[in-house]
Design a protein around this motif. Structure first.
Motif, PDB file in Angstrom:
ATOM      1  N   LYS A   4       0.899  -1.224  -0.017  1.00 32.84           N
ATOM      2  CA  LYS A   4      -0.030  -0.153  -0.095  1.00 32.84           C
ATOM      3  C   LYS A   4       0.962   1.461  -0.098  1.00 32.84           C
ATOM      4  O   LYS A   4       0.474   2.360  -0.254  1.00 32.84           O
ATOM      5  CB  LYS A   4      -0.809   0.013   1.149  1.00 32.84           C
ATOM      6  N   TRP A   5       2.204   1.139   0.336  1.00 32.79           N
ATOM      7  CA  TRP A   5       3.194   2.348   0.460  1.00 32.79           C
ATOM      8  C   TRP A   5       3.982   2.354  -0.881  1.00 32.79           C
ATOM      9  O   TRP A   5       4.080   3.023  -1.656  1.00 32.79           O
ATOM     10  CB  TRP A   5       4.117   2.236   1.500  1.00 32.79           C
ATOM     11  N   GLU A  58      -4.756   7.974   3.615  1.00 28.95           N
ATOM     12  CA  GLU A  58      -4.510   7.199   2.521  1.00 28.95           C
ATOM     13  C   GLU A  58      -4.180   7.949   1.471  1.00 28.95           C
ATOM     14  O   GLU A  58      -2.885   7.533   0.441  1.00 28.95           O
ATOM     15  CB  GLU A  58      -5.841   6.353   2.029  1.00 28.95           C
ATOM     16  N   ARG A  61      -0.166   8.355   1.760  1.00 28.93           N
ATOM     17  CA  ARG A  61       0.295   7.023   1.565  1.00 28.93           C
ATOM     18  C   ARG A  61       0.656   6.988  -0.087  1.00 28.93           C
ATOM     19  O   ARG A  61       1.979   6.594  -0.372  1.00 28.93           O
ATOM     20  CB  ARG A  61      -0.657   5.640   2.030  1.00 28.93           C
ATOM     21  N   GLN A  62      -0.163   7.120  -0.887  1.00 25.09           N
ATOM     22  CA  GLN A  62       0.019   7.228  -2.168  1.00 25.09           C
ATOM     23  C   GLN A  62       1.137   8.169  -2.660  1.00 25.09           C
ATOM     24  O   GLN A  62       1.932   7.957  -3.602  1.00 25.09           O
ATOM     25  CB  GLN A  62      -1.410   7.471  -3.049  1.00 25.09           C
ATOM     26  N   ARG A  65       4.641   7.413  -1.412  1.00 26.11           N
ATOM     27  CA  ARG A  65       5.139   6.313  -2.510  1.00 26.11           C
ATOM     28  C   ARG A  65       5.526   6.809  -3.600  1.00 26.11           C
ATOM     29  O   ARG A  65       6.444   6.515  -4.166  1.00 26.11           O
ATOM     30  CB  ARG A  65       3.936   5.457  -2.703  1.00 26.11           C
ATOM     31  N   PHE A 102      -0.691   6.364  13.114  1.00 25.16           N
ATOM     32  CA  PHE A 102       0.168   6.474  11.770  1.00 25.16           C
ATOM     33  C   PHE A 102       1.604   5.967  12.271  1.00 25.16           C
ATOM     34  O   PHE A 102       2.267   5.298  11.323  1.00 25.16           O
ATOM     35  CB  PHE A 102       0.216   7.810  11.268  1.00 25.16           C
ATOM     36  N   GLU A 106       2.973   2.585  10.346  1.00 26.95           N
ATOM     37  CA  GLU A 106       3.649   2.886   9.077  1.00 26.95           C
ATOM     38  C   GLU A 106       5.099   2.759   9.295  1.00 26.95           C
ATOM     39  O   GLU A 106       5.997   2.841   8.387  1.00 26.95           O
ATOM     40  CB  GLU A 106       3.156   4.119   8.372  1.00 26.95           C
ATOM     41  N   GLU A 109       7.324   0.267   7.467  1.00 27.96           N
ATOM     42  CA  GLU A 109       7.491   0.108   5.755  1.00 27.96           C
ATOM     43  C   GLU A 109       8.335   1.040   5.558  1.00 27.96           C
ATOM     44  O   GLU A 109       9.229   1.129   4.590  1.00 27.96           O
ATOM     45  CB  GLU A 109       6.102   0.364   5.444  1.00 27.96           C
ATOM     46  N   LEU A 110       8.030   2.300   6.116  1.00 29.39           N
ATOM     47  CA  LEU A 110       8.860   3.576   5.931  1.00 29.39           C
ATOM     48  C   LEU A 110      10.523   3.166   5.983  1.00 29.39           C
ATOM     49  O   LEU A 110      11.143   3.670   5.175  1.00 29.39           O
ATOM     50  CB  LEU A 110       8.436   4.710   6.667  1.00 29.39           C
TER      51      LEU A 110
END
Length: 266
Positions: A4-5, A58, A61-62, A65, A102, A106, A109-110
């Motif tokens: 998603k990321w 969300e 996130r996009q 990315r 958050f 997250e 992943e970050l």
């Protein structure tokens, strides 16, 4: 959760635009975003404002990315201003919890994708628990060499300049600095963003045309790009469009438009 990321879908869905329009050699180094319109977006849907804030995560996130995919070096986003404390207590509490969640959900992943997380603002005024999470996220990712994600939390441009003046005044009072030695570099060094270049591009969704006390010093020669699209509906396509239009502009920094080589031929 990983995709998603940073899943490949972001490149595939925008591959045509990325390949045909963006000049990869002229990607803006530092992009700032005022993430505006969450509450209005939710109200138009008959939902509480908090619903819009959740949807805004969300969108973030996009964009993170996509910024990472196209190798933007620094992304600074306006998450919570010093003026946002004036909002209803329930909304403020929700925003603080959303920010805390958050960081919990997250950070892995970050970090794995080499994103360096930074924070600017009066962090010392936040709850001790949130301060602890912020410090852990900062120290955990401080050596990462990928995108710098700069989160402005409890941030205000005037408060930042006030802080800078106070630091300089203390230096003068202690005899470490003479008033005539104060220049732009002195002030720059006292800002939260002291070691970062000023933003090349400011993006403002939500339809408003103001900077809302954001990066007052740093935005002196930043190119602005705005859209009526509210932040939850802001997509990688909008982000790319802003960059493409930025690349079509000529930045003069107060100077004159550059002449073409042919202009010098007599």
């Amino acid at each position: 959760m990983w995709k998603k990321w940073f899943g490949k879908s972001s490149i595939r869905s925008n591959e045509k635009i990325l390949n045909s329009q963006i000049d990869r050699a002229r990607i803006p180094e530092h992009i700032a975003i005022i993430m505006d319109g969450n509450g209005r977006w939710a109200q138009k849907k008959g939902m509480p404002r908090t619903y819009g804030h959740s949807a805004g995560v969300e969108a973030l996130r996009q964009i993170v990315r996509t910024a990472s995919d196209i190798q933007v070096k620094i992304l600074t986003v306006y998450a919570f201003s010093t003026e946002n404390w004036k909002r209803p207590k329930e909304e403020v509490n929700f925003l603080m919890k959303l920010f805390s969640d958050f960081l919990d959900s997250e950070i892995d992943e970050l970090d794995k994708n080499c994103v360096q997380i930074r924070f600017i603002g009066k962090i010392e005024e936040l709850s001790s628990r949130l301060q602890s999470k912020i410090e852990k996220a900062r120290t955990r990712t401080m050596k990462n060499q990928g995108l710098v994600l700069n989160l402005a939390v409890n941030y205000g441009g005037r408060a930042e300049l006030k802080r800078a003046v106070q630091i300089i005044a203390q230096e003068v009072q202690s005899g470490k600095l003479y008033p005539e030695e104060i220049d732009e570099k002195t002030i720059q060094n006292c800002l939260y963003t002291a070691d970062l270049p000023d933003p090349d591009l400011l993006i403002r969704p939500g339809g408003d045309f103001r900077i809302s006390n954001f990066l007052l010093w740093q935005l002196a020669y930043t190119e602005f790009w705005s859209t009526s699209v509210h932040w939850p509906d802001f997509t990688p396509g909008h982000f790319i469009q802003a960059i493409v239009e930025f690349q079509q502009r000529e930045r003069r920094f107060g100077g004159l438009k550059r002449r073409k080589d042919t202009d010098n031929i007599k």
